[in-house]
Motif scaffolding. Structure first.
Motif, PDB file in Angstrom:
ATOM      1  N   GLN B 200      16.456  18.699  38.092  1.00 27.20           N
ATOM      2  CA  GLN B 200      15.920  17.709  39.228  1.00 27.20           C
ATOM      3  C   GLN B 200      15.558  16.395  38.568  1.00 27.20           C
ATOM      4  OE1 GLN B 200      16.023  17.761  42.579  1.00 27.20           O
ATOM      5  NE2 GLN B 200      17.131  19.607  41.968  1.00 27.20           N
ATOM      6  N   LEU B 201      15.051  16.070  37.511  1.00 27.14           N
ATOM      7  CA  LEU B 201      14.882  15.014  36.698  1.00 27.14           C
ATOM      8  C   LEU B 201      15.987  14.193  36.594  1.00 27.14           C
ATOM      9  CD1 LEU B 201      12.065  14.131  35.817  1.00 27.14           C
ATOM     10  CD2 LEU B 201      12.587  14.951  33.615  1.00 27.14           C
ATOM     11  N   PHE B 202      17.077  14.846  36.061  1.00 25.31           N
ATOM     12  CA  PHE B 202      18.351  14.368  35.852  1.00 25.31           C
ATOM     13  C   PHE B 202      18.930  13.680  37.239  1.00 25.31           C
ATOM     14  CE2 PHE B 202      23.120  14.708  35.897  1.00 25.31           C
ATOM     15  CZ  PHE B 202      23.334  14.034  34.679  1.00 25.31           C
ATOM     16  N   TRP B 203      18.809  14.379  38.290  1.00 22.44           N
ATOM     17  CA  TRP B 203      19.411  13.953  39.636  1.00 22.44           C
ATOM     18  C   TRP B 203      18.418  12.900  40.245  1.00 22.44           C
ATOM     19  CZ3 TRP B 203      24.242  15.473  39.619  1.00 22.44           C
ATOM     20  CH2 TRP B 203      24.510  16.712  39.190  1.00 22.44           C
ATOM     21  N   GLN B 204      17.171  13.019  40.025  1.00 18.56           N
ATOM     22  CA  GLN B 204      16.510  11.942  40.781  1.00 18.56           C
ATOM     23  C   GLN B 204      16.174  10.494  40.127  1.00 18.56           C
ATOM     24  OE1 GLN B 204      13.120  14.561  41.596  1.00 18.56           O
ATOM     25  NE2 GLN B 204      14.379  15.697  43.158  1.00 18.56           N
ATOM     26  N   SER B 205      16.597  10.808  38.563  1.00 18.50           N
ATOM     27  CA  SER B 205      16.301   9.383  37.820  1.00 18.50           C
ATOM     28  C   SER B 205      17.192   8.257  38.070  1.00 18.50           C
ATOM     29  CB  SER B 205      16.168   9.754  36.473  1.00 18.50           C
ATOM     30  OG  SER B 205      15.179  10.900  36.222  1.00 18.50           O
ATOM     31  N   SER B 206      16.676   7.226  38.257  1.00 13.74           N
ATOM     32  CA  SER B 206      17.516   5.898  37.772  1.00 13.74           C
ATOM     33  C   SER B 206      17.565   5.608  36.385  1.00 13.74           C
ATOM     34  CB  SER B 206      16.874   4.755  38.673  1.00 13.74           C
ATOM     35  OG  SER B 206      17.683   3.730  38.688  1.00 13.74           O
ATOM     36  N   TRP B 207      18.885   5.736  35.865  1.00 10.38           N
ATOM     37  CA  TRP B 207      19.074   5.798  34.412  1.00 10.38           C
ATOM     38  C   TRP B 207      19.546   4.404  33.897  1.00 10.38           C
ATOM     39  CZ3 TRP B 207      17.757   9.794  31.560  1.00 10.38           C
ATOM     40  CH2 TRP B 207      17.464  11.112  32.325  1.00 10.38           C
ATOM     41  N   LYS B 208      18.567   3.789  33.202  1.00 12.91           N
ATOM     42  CA  LYS B 208      18.747   2.419  32.506  1.00 12.91           C
ATOM     43  C   LYS B 208      20.132   2.400  31.591  1.00 12.91           C
ATOM     44  CE  LYS B 208      16.678  -1.829  31.070  1.00 12.91           C
ATOM     45  NZ  LYS B 208      15.568  -2.233  30.125  1.00 12.91           N
ATOM     46  N   ILE B 209      20.897   1.541  31.821  1.00  8.89           N
ATOM     47  CA  ILE B 209      22.264   1.291  30.920  1.00  8.89           C
ATOM     48  C   ILE B 209      21.683   0.450  29.520  1.00  8.89           C
ATOM     49  CG2 ILE B 209      24.364   0.601  30.508  1.00  8.89           C
ATOM     50  CD1 ILE B 209      24.818   1.111  33.327  1.00  8.89           C
ATOM     51  N   THR B 210      21.602   1.064  28.661  1.00  7.93           N
ATOM     52  CA  THR B 210      21.058   0.206  27.293  1.00  7.93           C
ATOM     53  C   THR B 210      21.947  -0.503  26.596  1.00  7.93           C
ATOM     54  OG1 THR B 210      21.497   2.055  25.659  1.00  7.93           O
ATOM     55  CG2 THR B 210      19.609   2.429  26.806  1.00  7.93           C
ATOM     56  N   PRO B 211      21.515  -1.346  25.885  1.00  4.14           N
ATOM     57  CA  PRO B 211      22.609  -2.293  24.952  1.00  4.14           C
ATOM     58  C   PRO B 211      23.648  -1.654  24.104  1.00  4.14           C
ATOM     59  CG  PRO B 211      20.458  -3.395  25.048  1.00  4.14           C
ATOM     60  CD  PRO B 211      20.117  -1.715  25.678  1.00  4.14           C
ATOM     61  N   GLN B 212      23.286  -0.372  23.728  1.00  2.00           N
ATOM     62  CA  GLN B 212      24.165   0.292  23.033  1.00  2.00           C
ATOM     63  C   GLN B 212      25.181   1.303  23.660  1.00  2.00           C
ATOM     64  OE1 GLN B 212      20.457   0.815  22.275  1.00  2.00           O
ATOM     65  NE2 GLN B 212      20.810  -1.040  21.294  1.00  2.00           N
ATOM     66  N   SER B 213      25.718   0.581  24.628  1.00  2.00           N
ATOM     67  CA  SER B 213      26.911   1.115  25.608  1.00  2.00           C
ATOM     68  C   SER B 213      28.031   0.168  25.416  1.00  2.00           C
ATOM     69  CB  SER B 213      26.240   0.809  26.981  1.00  2.00           C
ATOM     70  OG  SER B 213      24.934   1.751  27.249  1.00  2.00           O
ATOM     71  N   ASN B 214      28.930   0.752  25.393  1.00  2.00           N
ATOM     72  CA  ASN B 214      30.262   0.001  25.072  1.00  2.00           C
ATOM     73  C   ASN B 214      31.626   0.938  25.646  1.00  2.00           C
ATOM     74  OD1 ASN B 214      30.297   1.862  22.822  1.00  2.00           O
ATOM     75  ND2 ASN B 214      29.196   0.639  21.468  1.00  2.00           N
ATOM     76  N   ARG B 215      32.860   0.512  24.938  1.00  3.63           N
ATOM     77  CA  ARG B 215      33.880   1.276  25.189  1.00  3.63           C
ATOM     78  C   ARG B 215      33.774   2.835  24.849  1.00  3.63           C
ATOM     79  NH1 ARG B 215      38.731  -0.350  26.987  1.00  3.63           N
ATOM     80  NH2 ARG B 215      39.674   1.202  25.734  1.00  3.63           N
ATOM     81  N   TYR B 216      32.965   2.968  23.879  1.00  2.00           N
ATOM     82  CA  TYR B 216      32.928   4.388  22.918  1.00  2.00           C
ATOM     83  C   TYR B 216      31.993   5.060  24.209  1.00  2.00           C
ATOM     84  CZ  TYR B 216      34.376   2.187  18.828  1.00  2.00           C
ATOM     85  OH  TYR B 216      35.167   1.669  17.874  1.00  2.00           O
ATOM     86  N   GLY B 217      30.952   4.732  24.687  1.00  2.00           N
ATOM     87  CA  GLY B 217      30.013   5.454  25.364  1.00  2.00           C
ATOM     88  C   GLY B 217      29.000   4.759  26.051  1.00  2.00           C
ATOM     89  N   TYR B 218      28.221   5.302  26.944  1.00  7.56           N
ATOM     90  CA  TYR B 218      27.069   4.555  27.560  1.00  7.56           C
ATOM     91  C   TYR B 218      26.041   5.291  27.323  1.00  7.56           C
ATOM     92  CZ  TYR B 218      29.422   0.993  30.595  1.00  7.56           C
ATOM     93  OH  TYR B 218      30.306  -0.007  31.113  1.00  7.56           O
ATOM     94  N   ARG B 219      24.991   4.631  26.389  1.00  7.34           N
ATOM     95  CA  ARG B 219      23.734   5.352  26.224  1.00  7.34           C
ATOM     96  C   ARG B 219      22.615   5.040  27.345  1.00  7.34           C
ATOM     97  NH1 ARG B 219      23.013   7.848  21.086  1.00  7.34           N
ATOM     98  NH2 ARG B 219      24.843   7.544  19.912  1.00  7.34           N
ATOM     99  N   LEU B 220      22.140   6.163  27.962  1.00  4.47           N
ATOM    100  CA  LEU B 220      21.346   5.816  29.057  1.00  4.47           C
ATOM    101  C   LEU B 220      19.852   6.085  28.462  1.00  4.47           C
ATOM    102  CD1 LEU B 220      23.069   7.535  31.741  1.00  4.47           C
ATOM    103  CD2 LEU B 220      23.481   5.203  30.955  1.00  4.47           C
ATOM    104  N   GLN B 221      18.905   5.572  29.206  1.00  2.20           N
ATOM    105  CA  GLN B 221      17.562   5.466  28.804  1.00  2.20           C
ATOM    106  C   GLN B 221      16.731   5.825  30.180  1.00  2.20           C
ATOM    107  OE1 GLN B 221      15.696   2.025  27.364  1.00  2.20           O
ATOM    108  NE2 GLN B 221      13.701   2.696  27.946  1.00  2.20           N
ATOM    109  N   GLY B 222      15.724   6.806  29.943  1.00  4.57           N
ATOM    110  CA  GLY B 222      14.897   7.336  31.113  1.00  4.57           C
ATOM    111  C   GLY B 222      14.268   8.541  30.748  1.00  4.57           C
ATOM    112  N   PRO B 223      13.614   9.484  31.472  1.00  8.02           N
ATOM    113  CA  PRO B 223      12.805  10.490  31.163  1.00  8.02           C
ATOM    114  C   PRO B 223      13.669  11.376  30.321  1.00  8.02           C
ATOM    115  CG  PRO B 223      13.609  10.992  33.366  1.00  8.02           C
ATOM    116  CD  PRO B 223      13.959   9.388  32.978  1.00  8.02           C
TER     117      PRO B 223
END
Lengths: 137, 323
Positions: B200-223
């Motif tokens: 539920q936490l995964f579905w309900q969270s609004s994930w912030k896209i961190t500056p460590q995000s690029n063509r390789y991958g997007y690192r997200l920040q949240g609970p």
């Protein structure tokens, strides 16, 4: 363009494909009005009366039928505003036909006098979109 | 040819990708927003796989060495050429010597410059895409630098200006908040390793896209989203769109330059029809995941194709109408 039967047929096909209700074309010595007999919600904008036009001004016209957009949907600011100085070929607005945004361009350099067409209004081939007071470039 | 005069961030030559080499451990690369690259190529009458330049940051400036038709699609950019402003999702004509400037990017994360005939860098392993990880493809396997000269396949056609409706407008999906992108995902292999509350936490969270995000991958920040018991898997094949949960419980979305294998548990996968939306999500903005079924993922793919089909048909119709 000569308005002959194949041309009319081609135009009718275009109206049908683009979902446009009607088209009016005026050339020297001939005029044509095509109206689709299917019911289409919106009526086409009538060509503005020529009476008020200042003789010195030039008119930017739509060269395709569709809905006029004064600004790109992503932008709050319209392409041009009255009083603005523009170059020949500058984009005055867009005509939206399906997913196409076709530009309406200034035929001459000058000062924008009036943007005649309103956003969302249906314009036809040759519909006046804006009046421009030419100034020497 | 095109000369790069100014570049910010890792701009690169990309086509749709290198799809036949995954079994050898070579990732696909390719445009982060494939819809925008295809649309630009359609506007120019190119093969849809023709290579363009992916521009992730402004200012960006280049000079055309000869008369060239080009298009700008993808992110909304404030662009100018020879004193003219270029609207979004637009094709126009450059004259030899004209300088194109992308001044700002008020919306989206990647702009695509496509040129008549395509950027003509050599095909390596079946694609012109730059492979950052392997340092091949594109121009010398690296991001573009000031002074780089890019060859264009020569097509001296003259075209009239024309725009198309951006994919983001036609394929709009309701979003919970401004600066938040909702993407559809299907659950992945290790989803059941997370308890109901964590799911539920995964579905309900609004994930912030961190500056460590690029063509390789997007690192997200949240609970923290952690499996009930730690999951250690051997490395196995993964594809762009896979959402992994590393031990810190912060999701990573694999993107176009991702490795072809990994061992972190996979909670879900962004459907391929929505990957371009991730590619256009800005650093610092937010992502939300919406669970979808395999059938609906296929339907979304059909919807995306229908948009491109309509553009193809409309561009043809207008050429017919205005010539």
């Amino acid at each position: 363009m000569t308005i002959d039967l194949p041309t009319i047929e081609r135009l009718a096909g275009m109206l049908e494909r683009s979902g446009v209700a009607a088209i009016e074309i005026e050339e020297a010595g001939q005029s044509l009005k095509l109206v689709m007999d299917r019911p289409i919600a919106a009526a086409p904008a009538r060509a503005a009366s020529a009476s008020a036009v200042d003789d010195a001004s030039v008119t930017a016209k739509a060269d395709i039928a569709g809905h006029f957009l004064a600004a790109h949907p992503w932008r709050a600011k319209p392409f041009v505003e009255p009083g603005q100085r523009i170059e020949a070929g500058a984009i005055i607005g867009l005509v939206k036909v399906g997913l196409i945004y076709a530009p309406v361009v200034a035929p001459a350099a000058g000062i924008v006098d009036t943007v005649i067409a309103e956003t969302g209004a249906l314009v036809g081939y040759g519909s006046p979109v804006a009046r421009i007071r030419p100034v020497a470039a | 040819m095109i000369e790069i005069l100014s570049v910010t961030g890792p701009a690169s030559v990309q086509d749709l990708g290198r799809f036949d080499q995954v079994r050898f451990g070579v990732g696909t690369s390719g445009a982060m927003d494939d819809v925008a690259l295809r649309a630009g190529n359609i506007l120019l009458g190119n093969d849809e796989n023709a290579a363009g330049i992916e521009i992730p940051m402004t200012p960006f400036k280049l000079r055309f060495g000869r008369d060239t038709a080009f298009a700008l699609t993808g992110a909304d950019v404030e662009a100018e050429i020879a004193g003219r402003t270029i609207p979004p999702w637009w094709r126009t004509q450059a004259r030899a010597g004209d300088v194109l400037t992308l001044k700002a990017m008020p919306r989206g994360a990647r702009s695509y410059l496509t040129v008549s005939g395509g950027i003509d860098v050599p095909i390596v392993l079946g694609s012109r895409s730059t492979q950052f990880r392997g340092e091949f493809g594109g121009l010398h396997g690296r991001p573009l630098q000031v002074g780089d000269i890019l060859p264009c396949a020569s097509w001296s056609v003259t075209i009239r200006d024309l725009g198309i409706e951006p994919a983001e407008i036609t394929l709009a999906r309701s979003s919970a908040a401004a600066d938040e992108t909702t993407v559809r995902v299907v659950i992945a292999g290790e989803y059941d390793g997370f308890d109901a509350a964590t799911q539920q936490l995964f579905w309900q969270s609004s994930w912030k896209i961190t500056p460590q995000s690029n063509r390789y991958g997007y690192r997200l920040q949240g609970p923290e989203v952690k499996p009930t018991v730690p999951i250690e898997k051997r490395s196995h094949g993964i594809v762009p769109g896979v959402i992994q949960i590393p031990p810190n419980g912060q999701p990573i979305i694999q993107m176009r330059d991702a490795q072809t294998s990994g061992g972190y548990p996979k909670i879900a996968t962004v459907i391929s029809a929505d990957l371009w939306r991730v590619g256009q999500a800005r650093l610092g903005s937010r992502l939300r995941f919406e669970q979808t079924s395999y059938a609906d993922a296929l339907a979304a793919e059909t919807e995306k194709s229908a948009y491109l089909d309509r553009i193809r048909a409309s561009v043809r119709l207008v050429e017919e109408c205005l010539t």
